[in-house]
Motif scaffolding. Structure first.
Motif, PDB file in Angstrom:
ATOM      1  N   VAL A   6       0.850  -1.188   0.000  1.00 40.70           N
ATOM      2  CA  VAL A   6       0.000   0.000   0.000  1.00 40.70           C
ATOM      3  C   VAL A   6       0.888   1.242   0.000  1.00 40.70           C
ATOM      4  CG1 VAL A   6      -1.780   1.281   1.223  1.00 40.70           C
ATOM      5  CG2 VAL A   6      -1.750  -1.212   1.339  1.00 40.70           C
ATOM      6  N   CYS A  11      -3.296   6.704  -0.950  1.00 36.64           N
ATOM      7  CA  CYS A  11      -4.649   6.283  -0.573  1.00 36.64           C
ATOM      8  C   CYS A  11      -5.453   7.485  -0.080  1.00 36.64           C
ATOM      9  CB  CYS A  11      -4.603   5.203   0.514  1.00 36.64           C
ATOM     10  SG  CYS A  11      -6.250   4.616   0.996  1.00 36.64           S
ATOM     11  N   CYS A  17     -11.872   0.233  -3.663  1.00 37.10           N
ATOM     12  CA  CYS A  17     -11.413  -1.158  -3.537  1.00 37.10           C
ATOM     13  C   CYS A  17     -12.425  -1.991  -2.758  1.00 37.10           C
ATOM     14  CB  CYS A  17     -10.038  -1.202  -2.881  1.00 37.10           C
ATOM     15  SG  CYS A  17      -9.911  -0.357  -1.286  1.00 37.10           S
ATOM     16  N   VAL A  48     -11.243  -0.429   4.388  1.00 38.93           N
ATOM     17  CA  VAL A  48     -10.466   0.801   4.421  1.00 38.93           C
ATOM     18  C   VAL A  48     -10.701   1.428   5.784  1.00 38.93           C
ATOM     19  CG1 VAL A  48     -10.111   3.084   3.415  1.00 38.93           C
ATOM     20  CG2 VAL A  48     -10.616   1.121   1.931  1.00 38.93           C
ATOM     21  N   PHE A  56      -6.070   3.833   4.938  1.00 41.02           N
ATOM     22  CA  PHE A  56      -5.345   2.750   4.282  1.00 41.02           C
ATOM     23  C   PHE A  56      -6.231   1.513   4.240  1.00 41.02           C
ATOM     24  CE2 PHE A  56      -4.417   3.036   8.713  1.00 41.02           C
ATOM     25  CZ  PHE A  56      -4.583   1.755   9.186  1.00 41.02           C
ATOM     26  N   PRO A  57      -6.074   0.720   3.195  1.00 46.12           N
ATOM     27  CA  PRO A  57      -6.839  -0.525   3.114  1.00 46.12           C
ATOM     28  C   PRO A  57      -6.175  -1.623   3.929  1.00 46.12           C
ATOM     29  CG  PRO A  57      -5.635  -0.167   1.086  1.00 46.12           C
ATOM     30  CD  PRO A  57      -5.359   1.010   1.977  1.00 46.12           C
ATOM     31  N   CYS A 135      -8.285   0.646  -8.174  1.00 45.72           N
ATOM     32  CA  CYS A 135      -7.854   1.780  -7.342  1.00 45.72           C
ATOM     33  C   CYS A 135      -7.544   2.987  -8.231  1.00 45.72           C
ATOM     34  CB  CYS A 135      -6.629   1.403  -6.510  1.00 45.72           C
ATOM     35  SG  CYS A 135      -6.066   2.775  -5.471  1.00 45.72           S
ATOM     36  N   CYS A 137      -6.198   5.741  -7.482  1.00 48.73           N
ATOM     37  CA  CYS A 137      -4.966   6.432  -7.082  1.00 48.73           C
ATOM     38  C   CYS A 137      -3.738   5.533  -7.208  1.00 48.73           C
ATOM     39  CB  CYS A 137      -5.086   6.915  -5.644  1.00 48.73           C
ATOM     40  SG  CYS A 137      -6.510   7.955  -5.364  1.00 48.73           S
ATOM     41  N   ALA A 139      -2.891   3.192  -5.365  1.00 49.16           N
ATOM     42  CA  ALA A 139      -2.298   3.083  -4.028  1.00 49.16           C
ATOM     43  C   ALA A 139      -1.903   1.655  -3.692  1.00 49.16           C
ATOM     44  CB  ALA A 139      -3.273   3.619  -2.982  1.00 49.16           C
TER      45      ALA A 139
END
Length: 178
Positions: A6, A11, A17, A48, A56-57, A135, A137, A139
């Motif tokens: 990650v 993120c 996601c 998330v 963050f996931p 995703c 981004c 991330a």
């Protein structure tokens, strides 16, 4: 073994996601419209977490010494010998949730409506994990664990060189104030 890395700086916490994981992995219809009409609603295999400043996931790390494997009362959790992933055999899960108590990262979730534990299997039966693909981004990234483990050593070497005034040889004793 590949792991999902990650990029925390990328993120945004948009939860795209999560949404696509639920649709692709938890839905029978495999489309957002059909998934929204299902009962029970599809659930994601990752979450998330965070607040407005830091998100963050979270997903299964497929620990090399996975306590969930030993905790599972019905051998529903197994390690795939080819991929080294920890997988749930849903038909064997008795919904006791013992694995959720032993997961050190809190990434195994009960799904009482379907009576099995829910965890990321890194989309083991697909070419790529859906969370990586969607995703916006970028991330999330699939990286080799061996490459990831080299990063702390590389960073230590960089800091050491900086502290040594970029000298390539010699010994620097920090406590003597050299």
């Amino acid at each position: 073994m590949k792991v999902i890395g990650v990029h925390l700086d990328r993120c945004t916490g948009c939860k795209t996601c999560e949404l696509y994981c639920a649709v692709e992995r938890g839905s029978n219809g495999k489309t957002l419209l059909k998934a929204a009409q299902e009962t029970p609603l599809p659930q994601p295999r990752l979450r998330v977490e965070g607040n407005n400043e830091f998100t963050f996931p979270l997903q299964c790390r497929h620990c090399l010494q996975a306590p969930c494997l030993n905790a599972c009362l019905n051998a529903a959790l197994v390690r795939d010998p080819e991929t080294n992933l920890v997988l749930v055999r849903e038909e064997r899960c008795i919904a006791c949730w013992t694995c959720t108590l032993f997961c050190p990262f809190g990434v195994i979730f009960p799904w009482p409506e379907r009576k099995f534990a829910l965890k990321c299997d890194r989309c083991a039966f697909m070419e790529n994990p859906v969370c990586l693909e969607v995703c916006p981004c970028q991330a999330l990234e699939l990286v080799e664990l061996e490459d990831f483990e080299k990063i702390p050593g590389q960073r230590r070497a960089e800091v050491g060189k900086t502290l040594a005034g970029k000298k390539e040889k010699g010994l620097l004793l920090l406590d003597l104030g050299e």
